[in-house]
Design a protein around this motif. Structure first.
Motif, PDB file in Angstrom:
ATOM      1  N   VAL A 196       0.723   7.606  -0.249  1.00 11.98           N
ATOM      2  CA  VAL A 196       0.438   6.460  -1.110  1.00 11.98           C
ATOM      3  C   VAL A 196      -0.915   6.710  -1.763  1.00 11.98           C
ATOM      4  N   ILE A 256      -7.730  -3.246  -7.489  1.00  6.57           N
ATOM      5  CA  ILE A 256      -7.259  -2.125  -6.675  1.00  6.57           C
ATOM      6  C   ILE A 256      -5.740  -2.098  -6.782  1.00  6.57           C
ATOM      7  N   GLY A 257      -5.228  -0.899  -6.830  1.00 10.21           N
ATOM      8  CA  GLY A 257      -3.777  -0.777  -6.941  1.00 10.21           C
ATOM      9  C   GLY A 257      -3.271   0.321  -6.034  1.00 10.21           C
ATOM     10  N   VAL A 258      -1.987   0.285  -5.751  1.00  8.35           N
ATOM     11  CA  VAL A 258      -1.378   1.349  -4.968  1.00  8.35           C
ATOM     12  C   VAL A 258      -0.135   1.855  -5.685  1.00  8.35           C
ATOM     13  N   LEU A 283       1.687  -2.792   4.269  1.00 10.28           N
ATOM     14  CA  LEU A 283       0.298  -2.329   4.289  1.00 10.28           C
ATOM     15  C   LEU A 283      -0.450  -3.098   3.207  1.00 10.28           C
ATOM     16  N   THR A 284      -1.593  -3.644   3.570  1.00  7.01           N
ATOM     17  CA  THR A 284      -2.389  -4.388   2.601  1.00  7.01           C
ATOM     18  C   THR A 284      -3.704  -3.663   2.378  1.00  7.01           C
ATOM     19  N   PHE A 285      -3.914  -3.273   1.137  1.00  9.03           N
ATOM     20  CA  PHE A 285      -5.163  -2.607   0.762  1.00  9.03           C
ATOM     21  C   PHE A 285      -6.057  -3.668   0.140  1.00  9.03           C
ATOM     22  N   GLY A 295       0.040  -0.350  -9.063  1.00  5.52           N
ATOM     23  CA  GLY A 295       0.206  -1.785  -9.245  1.00  5.52           C
ATOM     24  C   GLY A 295      -0.192  -2.552  -8.009  1.00  5.52           C
ATOM     25  N   LYS A 296       0.056  -3.843  -8.071  1.00  4.37           N
ATOM     26  CA  LYS A 296      -0.298  -4.707  -6.938  1.00  4.37           C
ATOM     27  C   LYS A 296       0.708  -4.569  -5.807  1.00  4.37           C
ATOM     28  N   ASP A 297       1.913  -4.220  -6.170  1.00  6.27           N
ATOM     29  CA  ASP A 297       2.954  -4.069  -5.149  1.00  6.27           C
ATOM     30  C   ASP A 297       3.644  -2.730  -5.312  1.00  6.27           C
ATOM     31  N   PHE A 298       3.850  -2.088  -4.232  1.00  5.87           N
ATOM     32  CA  PHE A 298       4.458  -0.763  -4.268  1.00  5.87           C
ATOM     33  C   PHE A 298       5.435  -0.672  -3.109  1.00  5.87           C
ATOM     34  N   VAL A 299       6.603  -0.158  -3.425  1.00 10.81           N
ATOM     35  CA  VAL A 299       7.583   0.026  -2.356  1.00 10.81           C
ATOM     36  C   VAL A 299       7.465   1.452  -1.845  1.00 10.81           C
ATOM     37  N   LEU A 300       7.099   1.550  -0.593  1.00 15.95           N
ATOM     38  CA  LEU A 300       6.931   2.871   0.013  1.00 15.95           C
ATOM     39  C   LEU A 300       8.258   3.620   0.045  1.00 15.95           C
ATOM     40  N   ALA A 315      -3.846  -5.186  -2.794  1.00 11.97           N
ATOM     41  CA  ALA A 315      -2.589  -4.622  -3.263  1.00 11.97           C
ATOM     42  C   ALA A 315      -1.758  -4.302  -2.023  1.00 11.97           C
ATOM     43  N   GLU A 316      -0.458  -4.338  -2.183  1.00 13.18           N
ATOM     44  CA  GLU A 316       0.389  -4.132  -1.021  1.00 13.18           C
ATOM     45  C   GLU A 316       1.355  -2.974  -1.219  1.00 13.18           C
ATOM     46  N   ALA A 317       1.578  -2.274  -0.146  1.00 10.68           N
ATOM     47  CA  ALA A 317       2.614  -1.239  -0.135  1.00 10.68           C
ATOM     48  C   ALA A 317       3.528  -1.593   1.028  1.00 10.68           C
ATOM     49  N   LYS A 318       4.802  -1.705   0.758  1.00 14.43           N
ATOM     50  CA  LYS A 318       5.665  -2.108   1.869  1.00 14.43           C
ATOM     51  C   LYS A 318       7.048  -1.488   1.755  1.00 14.43           C
ATOM     52  N   SER A 319       7.742  -1.518   2.842  1.00 13.82           N
ATOM     53  CA  SER A 319       9.129  -1.082   2.849  1.00 13.82           C
ATOM     54  C   SER A 319       9.764  -1.579   4.137  1.00 13.82           C
TER      55      SER A 319
END
Lengths: 367, 180
Positions: free
Chosen positions: B73, B41-43, B171-173, B51-56, A226-230
């Protein structure tokens, strides 16, 4: 050995005819399966063939969970993309995945067929186990057969077969030997030797059972992410505006240069970098406010004074220069931001002029 | 017949050898564990769906040297089995795609009190502008959540030529079952 060769068929024939159909069937089955196992075990030991059982499904559908694969040690350099290799990861877990790319210096990039992304770390070791055959679901069977209970059952079967072959067989063989007493000793020796060998094997097998209550597996690792980005945008630092000049005091010895701080959603400048130039000579100073008085006084240490001093020290001096007419004073100002970032310049190349009226002192006037 | 009886011993020897060999080369697994688990896994934000993609929530324009921001996060395990996960990160120039080494990114197993910096055990950072691989593995229980603090800070010695650049942080979890 001549006695043996003549007596053996007789003893064997009599023993075989005494066996029940079930005993014979068990013997044949045990012999065939046992021989197969011995060949496999021999191959494993001699050629390094490793049996691998897949404990997870990341190599599905080619190798689903419960597959049995056979692998041989291969140098990493001989592996090409598309091969399925089994490696021991840095955490000590065995992983069997397909090679995506094999590049010198990088190592083998591995990826499970069912995974969307490749494994995190390329494998950099020199040797891998290359899978050359796989059999779906056989792993379940092998894993099941190798359970302690099944081994115990197998042990019981073997013990029974040994009893049938040696125990019962030898007693009957002894009876049959009464017709030919001369061969009895040899037969007994041979039987003892075989019994001893069998006992040794049973002990070896018992040790195997004791030590091998678990079947190994290979985990074709599953990977998800899963990715978190900005994104952040670095500011464009803004210059000040409205550079202006004003007379200061009498005698035209000073001028006031002022500017307006940049506006908008930006951090406030911490200072302004002011540069004053006359005839190609410059002095620079950082100023806290938005206004700076500049004077001709050489001793003031001021910006303009600095230039005057600089020019005076040159051959000919400022006076010689001014005889040719008034000299423009240029001023440029840049905003200095937190962290030292500097904005573009706000500049005026002729904001004021220095002149030397006849019989009067040098003066500076805004233009 | 006696030969056959001895050969049948190979049945045990064979399995013994296979088992022993396999136990040298792999991790022990019993039959009952040979089942395919699902991993997921989700963030997301704490308390919200992952979800799979999250905007910080760290973004904005007009970053300048010395600016730093932090946000939390939440990593969640939505699969059927506990999984270890690692965190990897990239910081790149949006236009060129090249690594941007002036933005420091720190991921900590902790929290932020002021919204500008993270406290707690550092899982991943790039003190020299370059990440040294991924974070160490952390185990996440089924339905478990881990709150990790993410901090961006623009180095005070960032050159003025970086003004106006757009910097992408990702960031990749990664959850893996069976491999580190």
């Amino acid at each position: 050995m001549s006695g043996d060769s003549t007596m053996r068929p007789v003893a064997k024939a009599s023993a075989v005819t005494d066996l029940s159909v079930i005993d014979r069937w068990l013997l044949n089955m045990g012999a065939v399966l046992g021989a197969m196992c011995l060949v496999l075990a021999g191959a494993s030991l001699l050629l390094g063939v490793k049996p691998l059982i897949f404990a997870s499904g990341s190599m599905a559908p080619a190798m689903p969970t419960g597959s049995l694969a056979l692998a041989v040690p291969t140098a990493s350099s001989e592996v090409v993309a598309g091969d399925v290799v089994s490696v021991v990861s840095s955490s000590g877990t065995r992983v069997t995945h397909r090679v995506v790319s094999a590049e010198p210096g990088v190592g083998l990039v591995l990826k499970g067929d069912a995974n969307s992304i490749a494994d995190l770390q390329p494998f950099a070791g020199l040797s891998v186990d290359r899978v050359f055959a796989s059999f779906p679901y056989v792993g379940f069977v092998v894993s099941w057969l190798a359970s302690p209970w099944l081994l115990l059952l197998g042990g019981g079967l073997c013990a029974y077969l040994l009893y049938v072959a040696f125990g019962r067989g030898r007693r009957r063989g002894s009876r049959g030997a009464e017709a030919a007493p001369g061969g009895e000793c040899l037969r007994r020796n041979r039987s003892s030797w075989l019994s001893g060998g069998a006992a040794l094997m049973v002990i070896a097998v018992a040790i195997s059972i004791g030590s091998a209550v678990k079947v190994g597996s290979t985990e074709a690792a599953m990977v998800v992410n899963a990715e978190a980005k900005s994104s952040v945008t670095l500011g464009m630092m803004q210059p000040p505006t409205n550079l202006s000049c004003a007379e200061n005091g009498i005698g035209n010895q000073n001028i006031d240069i002022s500017w307006t701080a940049p506006s908008g959603n930006y951090p406030m400048p911490v200072s302004y970098r002011v540069t004053v130039g006359v005839n190609g000579k410059y002095t620079t100073a950082d100023v806290a406010g938005t206004q700076q008085t500049m004077g001709l006084n050489k001793e003031s240490g001021g910006l303009l004074g600095g230039v005057v001093k600089l020019l005076d020290s040159l051959i000919g001096g400022l006076l010689q220069l001014l005889l040719g007419g008034p000299q423009d004073v240029s001023v440029s100002v840049a905003s200095i931001y937190p962290g030292g970032w500097e904005s573009p310049l706000l500049a005026n190349n002729a904001i004021a002029a220095i002149s030397k009226p006849l019989l009067n002192p040098m003066v500076v006037k805004c233009k | 017949m006696q030969v056959k009886a001895l050969l049948s011993l190979g049945l045990l020897a064979g399995f013994g050898a296979v088992s022993t060999l396999a136990s040298w080369t792999g991790e022990a697994t019993t039959t009952s564990e040979l089942s395919a688990a699902t991993i997921s896994i989700g963030v997301g934000e704490s308390g919200a769906a992952a979800g799979k993609d999250f905007v910080l929530p760290i973004d904005g324009a007009n970053w300048y040297p010395g600016v730093s921001r932090a946000a939390i996060v939440t990593v969640k395990n939505a699969g059927s089995t506990p999984v270890p996960y690692t965190i990897g990160a990239t910081v790149t120039d949006h236009i060129s795609g090249q690594p941007f080494t002036w933005l420091r990114v720190k991921v900590a197993f902790g929290s932020t009190t002021d919204g500008t910096s993270c406290t707690g055990e550092v899982l991943l950072d790039n003190p020299t502008g370059v990440f040294q691989g991924t974070s160490a593995q952390r185990e996440l229980a089924v339905d478990g959540e881990h709150a990790v603090c993410v901090e961006y800070s623009l180095q005070t010695d960032t050159p003025g030529t970086a003004q106006g650049k757009v910097v992408d942080v990702k960031l990749t979890f990664t959850a893996t079952l069976g491999v580190s």
